[in-house]
Enzyme design. Sequence first.
Site, PDB file in Angstrom:
ATOM      1  N   HIS A   1       3.302  -4.187 -13.436  1.00 37.98           N
ATOM      2  CA  HIS A   1       2.928  -5.470 -12.817  1.00 37.98           C
ATOM      3  C   HIS A   1       3.776  -5.713 -11.559  1.00 37.98           C
ATOM      4  O   HIS A   1       3.232  -5.974 -10.474  1.00 37.98           O
ATOM      5  CB  HIS A   1       3.120  -6.609 -13.831  1.00 37.98           C
ATOM      6  N   GLU A   2       5.080  -5.623 -11.709  1.00 37.28           N
ATOM      7  CA  GLU A   2       5.956  -5.897 -10.554  1.00 37.28           C
ATOM      8  C   GLU A   2       5.772  -4.833  -9.473  1.00 37.28           C
ATOM      9  O   GLU A   2       5.824  -5.142  -8.278  1.00 37.28           O
ATOM     10  CB  GLU A   2       7.422  -5.988 -10.998  1.00 37.28           C
TER      11      GLU A   2
ATOM     12  N   HIS B   1       2.923  -5.811  -7.288  1.00 36.43           N
ATOM     13  CA  HIS B   1       3.333  -6.776  -6.254  1.00 36.43           C
ATOM     14  C   HIS B   1       4.039  -6.032  -5.112  1.00 36.43           C
ATOM     15  O   HIS B   1       3.802  -6.282  -3.937  1.00 36.43           O
ATOM     16  CB  HIS B   1       4.305  -7.804  -6.835  1.00 36.43           C
TER      17      HIS B   1
ATOM     18  N   GLU C   1      -1.191 -11.733  -6.860  1.00 42.87           N
ATOM     19  CA  GLU C   1      -1.392 -11.507  -8.291  1.00 42.87           C
ATOM     20  C   GLU C   1      -2.552 -10.537  -8.538  1.00 42.87           C
ATOM     21  O   GLU C   1      -2.556  -9.814  -9.526  1.00 42.87           O
ATOM     22  CB  GLU C   1      -1.626 -12.859  -8.991  1.00 42.87           C
TER      23      GLU C   1
END
Length: 502
Positions: free
Chosen positions: A267-268, A271, A297
């Site tokens: 997820h990070e 980003h 997101e």
Amino acid sequence: MNPQDAYQWLLSHHVETTYLESMRNLLGWDQRTHMPAKGHIHRANQLANIARFIHLRRTAPQIGEMLAAVEGTRLLEDPRSVEAVNVREWRRAFDRAVKIPEKLAVELARVSSEAETVWQNARPKNDWAAFKSYLQRIIALKREEAELIGYSSEPYDALLDEYEPGETARSLEPLFTELRKGLVALLERIEGSPRKPDTACLHGYFPPYEQESFARKVVERLGYDFEAGRLDPTAHPFSVDIGPGDVRITTRYDSGFFNTALFGTIHEAGHAIYQQGLLGEHWGTPMGQAVSLGIHESQSRLWENLVGRSMSFWKHFYALAQKHFPALQGVSVDAFHFAINEVRPSLIRVEADEVTYNLHVLLRFELELALLRGDLEVESLPEVWNDKMKSYLGSTPPDYSSGVMQDIHWAIGAVGYFPTYTLGNLYAAQLFRKATTDLGNLEEQMSSGEFGSLLDWLRKNIHSQGSRYLPRDLISQATGEDLNPNHLIKYLEAKYAVLYDF
Ligand code: ZN
């Protein structure tokens, strides 16, 4: 002053301010990863001082004069030109910044800083009474802020626009209503299925150093550049942009649960891959900046869910996972894939699966809207929260901690932020659908560990665009159609019909 000179002034002024912000980001990263405990007071002072400089520069009256000298001139004739995009966004930011009098800005900062501490202490003690008065204060201040910023149809729009430019409550409501209908129906079918995953394989002992080693290999293969970033452990995972060549990520290890570190890291990294793909030559200006939290997101969710929880992804990575974690050796890839995609309504948003996650967000959006409209008082918030939880997810929180007090957002004054999570999921599904069509055999590529063409597609259509388009226009440009919630509903229906066999 001639328009060209005014533009040059604005350019160097904003780039210099962005240098200050990047220094602030570096201080913030250090604070949350490596700083000795006794350094907190000095760090808070450093951050407060740098925040003051940034605020002064963001509200400098010369910005208004220079904007006036350049707006309406031939320099900005093409609304998609670098100059026009930068001026559009500088204007937006300046107008917001100067509409808030210093007194209100200071009061908001003070109350939300106190409220955050109160929330941190009150949540484990289930002490709603202690938090309630702060939340009342925050909602009142946010309403005041909305009035000062201005809006065309309702106060909520003024707050939402800070996080997702161009969106309004009215533009979100039909999307979210359709999404809710689709999700509730899908959840019923899943819950009615006799097939259930066996998740025991995800709960065992997964040594943190093995988790880190595996997660590093995964995100590097997806496209995160470790020569322009790094991965560190932290209590609450985040990604942070220091500048070109330096976008860092953090993660959290749970030695007893497989999912936390891996999916958090992907997820990070999603980003960070977005940040790494912004154009360095436009650094410090809107053309070189992410356009919104929702688009941000969409990038993290796309890699985490549409890629990282897909069968194609695991066809490639499962053998490596089994090498790192011998406990998985007796578990088939199908059983493992079903386990990581278990759908189970829960009370806590951050632990929710792909199907129920958005229901948590929609509930918050509806409550925020009612609070800002004055249709709901903080006093009755827990009751209304519980009723909605019961009707959307089938269970009632036994306490405030796992109900109305679970998120930090309202405590820190982030009202109007939640919808960006669901927008991110909607954007991600629509982008992935289009990338799949354009790239032809994306599933095969992912099954053989090839993610480069997907990354290139995102680089071209999203990352390199910076803030050239408002979020909805960016999505239309990239996918050839307006934002459509059916892409997410269809993606989820297709995936879970196979898993749950209906
Ligand atoms: Zn995120």
